[in-house]
Design a protein around this motif. Sequence first.
Motif, PDB file in Angstrom:
ATOM      1  N   ASP A  19       0.802  -1.224   0.000  1.00  0.00           N
ATOM      2  CA  ASP A  19       0.000   0.000   0.000  1.00  0.00           C
ATOM      3  C   ASP A  19       0.837   1.277   0.000  1.00  0.00           C
ATOM      4  O   ASP A  19       0.333   2.327  -0.353  1.00  0.00           O
ATOM      5  CB  ASP A  19      -0.965   0.011   1.198  1.00  0.00           C
ATOM      6  N   ASP A  45      -3.703  -3.670  -1.598  1.00  0.00           N
ATOM      7  CA  ASP A  45      -4.164  -4.343  -0.386  1.00  0.00           C
ATOM      8  C   ASP A  45      -4.544  -5.781  -0.695  1.00  0.00           C
ATOM      9  O   ASP A  45      -4.579  -6.196  -1.850  1.00  0.00           O
ATOM     10  CB  ASP A  45      -5.338  -3.590   0.263  1.00  0.00           C
ATOM     11  N   MET A  70      -1.497  -3.831   5.634  1.00  0.00           N
ATOM     12  CA  MET A  70      -2.183  -3.146   4.538  1.00  0.00           C
ATOM     13  C   MET A  70      -3.611  -2.855   4.967  1.00  0.00           C
ATOM     14  O   MET A  70      -4.171  -3.570   5.800  1.00  0.00           O
ATOM     15  CB  MET A  70      -2.208  -4.030   3.278  1.00  0.00           C
ATOM     16  N   PRO A  71      -4.214  -1.824   4.386  1.00  0.00           N
ATOM     17  CA  PRO A  71      -5.611  -1.535   4.708  1.00  0.00           C
ATOM     18  C   PRO A  71      -6.554  -2.559   4.080  1.00  0.00           C
ATOM     19  O   PRO A  71      -6.156  -3.307   3.189  1.00  0.00           O
ATOM     20  CB  PRO A  71      -5.823  -0.145   4.095  1.00  0.00           C
ATOM     21  N   THR A  74      -5.336  -7.461   5.597  1.00  0.00           N
ATOM     22  CA  THR A  74      -3.900  -7.583   5.879  1.00  0.00           C
ATOM     23  C   THR A  74      -3.261  -8.653   5.000  1.00  0.00           C
ATOM     24  O   THR A  74      -3.942  -9.504   4.422  1.00  0.00           O
ATOM     25  CB  THR A  74      -3.660  -7.969   7.350  1.00  0.00           C
TER      26      THR A  74
END
Length: 156
Positions: A19, A45, A70-71, A74
Amino acid sequence: MNYTLLTKGAPIKFLLAEDDHDDQMIFMESIHDILVPIEVSIVADGEKVLEFFKVADNPTPDVIFLDVNMPLMTGIECLKRIRKNEKFAQIPCVILSTSNSKKDIEECYKHGANLYLLKPQDYKTLTKMINMVLGLNWKEYSAPEQKSFFITEKEI
């Protein structure tokens, strides 16, 4: 035969799930120093990784590089889902993350990541790490012992 991605004879395909734009750029800079053709698809993501696999025209990657943090989804959750999908379960998954949390490392190992690389401080060391990944015999690869699973720039 010792099969490595370097002996593949066709462009190597990477899928990078990252990201952070700066980390994406460092990764791309690192692969430019590698003297074999590499095609990189980048997603931001874990959800986008799964969406990537749903598009028939997208190439099947030779290696998936996943960031842990990551948004939306994960890297660990994404890894779990990849490993549950028969079509993609055998693709090597390399964690490339700034997290050196023992919990993250153990979770990635438990859920089938092939390697866990701690992001180095500079792109030249990252290039060495990527070259190491390219030099592994993925056809006969078995998960390393957990102590050999986590690699930092000190081991390169």
